[in-house]
Write a protein that holds these residues in place. Structure first.
Motif, PDB file in Angstrom:
ATOM      1  N   LYS A 227       0.850  -1.190   0.000  1.00  0.00           N
ATOM      2  CA  LYS A 227       0.000   0.000   0.000  1.00  0.00           C
ATOM      3  C   LYS A 227       0.886   1.241   0.000  1.00  0.00           C
ATOM      4  CE  LYS A 227      -3.898  -2.126   2.460  1.00  0.00           C
ATOM      5  NZ  LYS A 227      -4.792  -2.038   3.638  1.00  0.00           N
ATOM      6  N   TYR A 228       0.474   2.257  -0.763  1.00  0.00           N
ATOM      7  CA  TYR A 228       1.183   3.528  -0.817  1.00  0.00           C
ATOM      8  C   TYR A 228       0.206   4.647  -0.484  1.00  0.00           C
ATOM      9  CZ  TYR A 228       5.015   1.227  -3.361  1.00  0.00           C
ATOM     10  OH  TYR A 228       6.047   0.401  -3.729  1.00  0.00           O
ATOM     11  N   LYS A 229       0.715   5.661   0.202  1.00  0.00           N
ATOM     12  CA  LYS A 229      -0.088   6.831   0.501  1.00  0.00           C
ATOM     13  C   LYS A 229      -0.087   7.794  -0.688  1.00  0.00           C
ATOM     14  CE  LYS A 229      -1.122   5.928   4.861  1.00  0.00           C
ATOM     15  NZ  LYS A 229      -2.520   5.746   5.320  1.00  0.00           N
ATOM     16  N   LYS A 230      -1.124   8.609  -0.751  1.00  0.00           N
ATOM     17  CA  LYS A 230      -1.210   9.643  -1.778  1.00  0.00           C
ATOM     18  C   LYS A 230       0.070  10.466  -1.800  1.00  0.00           C
ATOM     19  CE  LYS A 230      -3.835  13.849  -2.862  1.00  0.00           C
ATOM     20  NZ  LYS A 230      -4.975  14.710  -2.466  1.00  0.00           N
ATOM     21  N   GLY A 231       0.632  10.644  -2.992  1.00  0.00           N
ATOM     22  CA  GLY A 231       1.837  11.451  -3.156  1.00  0.00           C
ATOM     23  C   GLY A 231       3.132  10.667  -3.123  1.00  0.00           C
ATOM     24  N   GLN A 232       3.107   9.411  -2.705  1.00  0.00           N
ATOM     25  CA  GLN A 232       4.325   8.621  -2.659  1.00  0.00           C
ATOM     26  C   GLN A 232       4.795   8.248  -4.060  1.00  0.00           C
ATOM     27  OE1 GLN A 232       3.157   5.650   0.685  1.00  0.00           O
ATOM     28  NE2 GLN A 232       5.376   5.871   0.842  1.00  0.00           N
ATOM     29  N   VAL A 233       6.110   8.107  -4.202  1.00  0.00           N
ATOM     30  CA  VAL A 233       6.731   7.752  -5.477  1.00  0.00           C
ATOM     31  C   VAL A 233       6.937   6.239  -5.533  1.00  0.00           C
ATOM     32  CG1 VAL A 233       8.749   8.069  -6.956  1.00  0.00           C
ATOM     33  CG2 VAL A 233       7.908   9.979  -5.571  1.00  0.00           C
ATOM     34  N   LEU A 234       6.470   5.634  -6.625  1.00  0.00           N
ATOM     35  CA  LEU A 234       6.688   4.200  -6.821  1.00  0.00           C
ATOM     36  C   LEU A 234       8.056   3.953  -7.441  1.00  0.00           C
ATOM     37  CD1 LEU A 234       3.524   4.546  -6.635  1.00  0.00           C
ATOM     38  CD2 LEU A 234       3.370   2.498  -8.039  1.00  0.00           C
ATOM     39  N   PHE A 235       8.383   4.762  -8.446  1.00  0.00           N
ATOM     40  CA  PHE A 235       9.709   4.707  -9.057  1.00  0.00           C
ATOM     41  C   PHE A 235       9.936   5.991  -9.829  1.00  0.00           C
ATOM     42  CE2 PHE A 235       6.804   2.370 -11.908  1.00  0.00           C
ATOM     43  CZ  PHE A 235       6.925   3.101 -13.081  1.00  0.00           C
ATOM     44  N   ASP A 236      11.207   6.323 -10.064  1.00  0.00           N
ATOM     45  CA  ASP A 236      11.588   7.512 -10.817  1.00  0.00           C
ATOM     46  C   ASP A 236      12.137   7.127 -12.182  1.00  0.00           C
ATOM     47  OD1 ASP A 236      11.034   9.837  -9.232  1.00  0.00           O
ATOM     48  OD2 ASP A 236      12.637   9.228  -7.873  1.00  0.00           O
ATOM     49  N   GLU A 237      12.019   8.035 -13.122  1.00  0.00           N
ATOM     50  CA  GLU A 237      12.616   7.837 -14.438  1.00  0.00           C
ATOM     51  C   GLU A 237      14.108   7.557 -14.274  1.00  0.00           C
ATOM     52  OE1 GLU A 237      13.465  10.359 -18.559  1.00  0.00           O
ATOM     53  OE2 GLU A 237      12.193  11.211 -16.972  1.00  0.00           O
TER      54      GLU A 237
ATOM     55  N   TYR B 235       9.737   6.671 -17.216  1.00  0.00           N
ATOM     56  CA  TYR B 235       9.062   7.792 -16.578  1.00  0.00           C
ATOM     57  C   TYR B 235       8.952   7.528 -15.088  1.00  0.00           C
ATOM     58  CZ  TYR B 235       5.836   4.395 -18.629  1.00  0.00           C
ATOM     59  OH  TYR B 235       5.277   3.244 -19.098  1.00  0.00           O
ATOM     60  N   SER B 236       8.457   8.509 -14.369  1.00  0.00           N
ATOM     61  CA  SER B 236       8.243   8.379 -12.931  1.00  0.00           C
ATOM     62  C   SER B 236       6.786   8.050 -12.665  1.00  0.00           C
ATOM     63  CB  SER B 236       8.608   9.688 -12.218  1.00  0.00           C
ATOM     64  OG  SER B 236       9.958  10.041 -12.467  1.00  0.00           O
ATOM     65  N   ALA B 237       6.529   7.377 -11.549  1.00  0.00           N
ATOM     66  CA  ALA B 237       5.165   6.988 -11.186  1.00  0.00           C
ATOM     67  C   ALA B 237       4.864   7.458  -9.777  1.00  0.00           C
ATOM     68  CB  ALA B 237       4.998   5.472 -11.284  1.00  0.00           C
ATOM     69  N   TYR B 238       3.688   8.117  -9.633  1.00  0.00           N
ATOM     70  CA  TYR B 238       3.269   8.671  -8.353  1.00  0.00           C
ATOM     71  C   TYR B 238       1.867   8.179  -8.010  1.00  0.00           C
ATOM     72  CZ  TYR B 238       6.908  12.035  -9.674  1.00  0.00           C
ATOM     73  OH  TYR B 238       8.078  12.619 -10.082  1.00  0.00           O
ATOM     74  N   ALA B 239       1.609   8.047  -6.729  1.00  0.00           N
ATOM     75  CA  ALA B 239       0.265   7.705  -6.264  1.00  0.00           C
ATOM     76  C   ALA B 239      -0.577   8.970  -6.211  1.00  0.00           C
ATOM     77  CB  ALA B 239       0.332   7.044  -4.890  1.00  0.00           C
ATOM     78  N   VAL B 240      -1.599   9.066  -7.061  1.00  0.00           N
ATOM     79  CA  VAL B 240      -2.506  10.220  -7.048  1.00  0.00           C
ATOM     80  C   VAL B 240      -3.442  10.137  -5.848  1.00  0.00           C
ATOM     81  CG1 VAL B 240      -4.302  11.457  -8.333  1.00  0.00           C
ATOM     82  CG2 VAL B 240      -2.386  10.408  -9.556  1.00  0.00           C
ATOM     83  N   THR B 241      -3.826   8.916  -5.500  1.00  0.00           N
ATOM     84  CA  THR B 241      -4.653   8.632  -4.325  1.00  0.00           C
ATOM     85  C   THR B 241      -3.925   7.601  -3.475  1.00  0.00           C
ATOM     86  OG1 THR B 241      -5.791   6.787  -5.406  1.00  0.00           O
ATOM     87  CG2 THR B 241      -6.730   8.987  -5.724  1.00  0.00           C
ATOM     88  N   ASN B 242      -4.477   7.259  -2.341  1.00  0.00           N
ATOM     89  CA  ASN B 242      -3.983   6.078  -1.645  1.00  0.00           C
ATOM     90  C   ASN B 242      -4.195   4.875  -2.562  1.00  0.00           C
ATOM     91  OD1 ASN B 242      -3.450   7.667   0.581  1.00  0.00           O
ATOM     92  ND2 ASN B 242      -5.301   7.066   1.682  1.00  0.00           N
ATOM     93  N   ILE B 243      -3.198   4.032  -2.694  1.00  0.00           N
ATOM     94  CA  ILE B 243      -3.295   2.916  -3.632  1.00  0.00           C
ATOM     95  C   ILE B 243      -2.899   1.600  -2.976  1.00  0.00           C
ATOM     96  CG2 ILE B 243      -2.828   4.387  -5.634  1.00  0.00           C
ATOM     97  CD1 ILE B 243       0.013   3.219  -5.684  1.00  0.00           C
ATOM     98  N   GLU B 244      -3.331   0.538  -3.609  1.00  0.00           N
ATOM     99  CA  GLU B 244      -2.951  -0.820  -3.217  1.00  0.00           C
ATOM    100  C   GLU B 244      -2.548  -1.552  -4.494  1.00  0.00           C
ATOM    101  OE1 GLU B 244      -4.963  -3.707  -0.105  1.00  0.00           O
ATOM    102  OE2 GLU B 244      -6.010  -3.857  -2.035  1.00  0.00           O
ATOM    103  N   LEU B 245      -1.405  -2.216  -4.457  1.00  0.00           N
ATOM    104  CA  LEU B 245      -0.924  -2.878  -5.665  1.00  0.00           C
ATOM    105  C   LEU B 245      -0.111  -4.114  -5.323  1.00  0.00           C
ATOM    106  CD1 LEU B 245       2.312  -2.121  -5.688  1.00  0.00           C
ATOM    107  CD2 LEU B 245       1.521  -0.010  -6.749  1.00  0.00           C
ATOM    108  N   TYR B 246       0.080  -4.939  -6.349  1.00  0.00           N
ATOM    109  CA  TYR B 246       1.030  -6.045  -6.293  1.00  0.00           C
ATOM    110  C   TYR B 246       2.236  -5.673  -7.137  1.00  0.00           C
ATOM    111  CZ  TYR B 246      -2.353  -9.274  -4.261  1.00  0.00           C
ATOM    112  OH  TYR B 246      -3.250  -9.891  -3.420  1.00  0.00           O
ATOM    113  N   TYR B 247       3.402  -6.139  -6.733  1.00  0.00           N
ATOM    114  CA  TYR B 247       4.553  -6.045  -7.631  1.00  0.00           C
ATOM    115  C   TYR B 247       5.210  -7.413  -7.716  1.00  0.00           C
ATOM    116  CZ  TYR B 247       7.850  -5.855  -3.645  1.00  0.00           C
ATOM    117  OH  TYR B 247       8.587  -6.139  -2.528  1.00  0.00           O
ATOM    118  N   MET B 248       5.918  -7.619  -8.823  1.00  0.00           N
ATOM    119  CA  MET B 248       6.571  -8.904  -9.099  1.00  0.00           C
ATOM    120  C   MET B 248       7.868  -8.628  -9.855  1.00  0.00           C
ATOM    121  SD  MET B 248       3.652  -9.813 -11.877  1.00  0.00           S
ATOM    122  CE  MET B 248       2.583  -8.545 -11.161  1.00  0.00           C
TER     123      MET B 248
END
Length: 234
Positions: free
Chosen positions: A39-49, A100-113
């Protein structure tokens, strides 16, 4: 319900999503053992370019924004990932870094692999590979259409086409004649997409509200005249 229980429940549901459905049971089980729920909070960065492209993500809930700036930082590429979507497709099988970079616009829930595992499983499964080929073709088609929308001299036309793009990509029908976007979209984001100033976007949205074509309150859009917006992309 604990996170582990929720993870298992979601994974069984994922098995039948189109993006995973062509994997064999053995392949999906192998992938499942290497999928992690976060889970990520709104505004958190998932990854950068430029970061190492070592993870593939599947968004369960919320909205993610993808961004890339040119060298002058005067132009921004902006796109969105909504729930129940795999990302990023860019660089699949080819690049070592994210485009590119990826940001959470809202609180999000995701899987990564792990990227390497995911790509190797696709490469060994012709049906799954065909699914991704068609998916990439559709993404390319959408981007080509979006570029065509924006290559017009009229700022108003570009803004309305940008709104139409967001309506189609992110909107949900509340009834047969009305669409709402359940995620916050700022004036600045529309300015980036349309290549217009923030002031011009604000004035255009104000006029569209006065014409009763849409509503825009608290960064949320409701489109009330679908024929009007679709007429700009015909």
């Amino acid at each position: 319900m604990t996170i582990i229980q929720k993870k298992m429940t979601n994974l069984y549901e994922l098995r039948y999503r189109p993006v995973f459905s062509e994997f064999t049971d053995s392949e999906f089980n192998h992938l499942r053992k290497n999928m992690y729920l976060r889970k990520y909070k709104k505004g958190q960065v998932l990854f950068d370019e430029g970061d190492i492209r070592d993870k593939i993500f599947y968004l369960v809930n919320g909205l993610v924004r993808l961004e890339r700036y040119d060298e002058s930082a005067s132009y921004t590429y902006t796109d969105y990932v909504k729930k129940e979507t795999l990302f990023p497709y860019g660089g699949l099988f080819s690049d070592d870094a994210y485009h590119y970079s990826a940001y959470a616009v809202t609180n999000i829930e995701l899987y990564y692999m792990p990227t390497g595992l995911f790509e190797s499983l696709i490469a060994d499964n012709p049906k799954q590979m065909m699914y991704f080929y068609h998916k990439l073709s559709k993404i390319l088609e959408n981007h080509e259409t979006r570029v065509q929308y924006m290559v017009v001299s009229s700022a108003t036309n570009r803004i309305i086409k940008a709104l139409n793009y967001l309506m189609k990509e992110l909107g949900d029908y509340t009834n047969p004649t009305m669409v709402n976007i359940p995620y916050p979209i700022t004036i600045n984001e529309i300015a980036n997409i349309s290549g217009c100033s923030r002031e011009t976007v604000g004035n255009t949205i104000k006029k569209l509200k006065e014409m009763n074509k849409l509503e825009y309150e608290h960064k949320l859009f409701i489109f009330k005249d679908l024929i009007y917006f679709n007429s700009y992309t015909e």
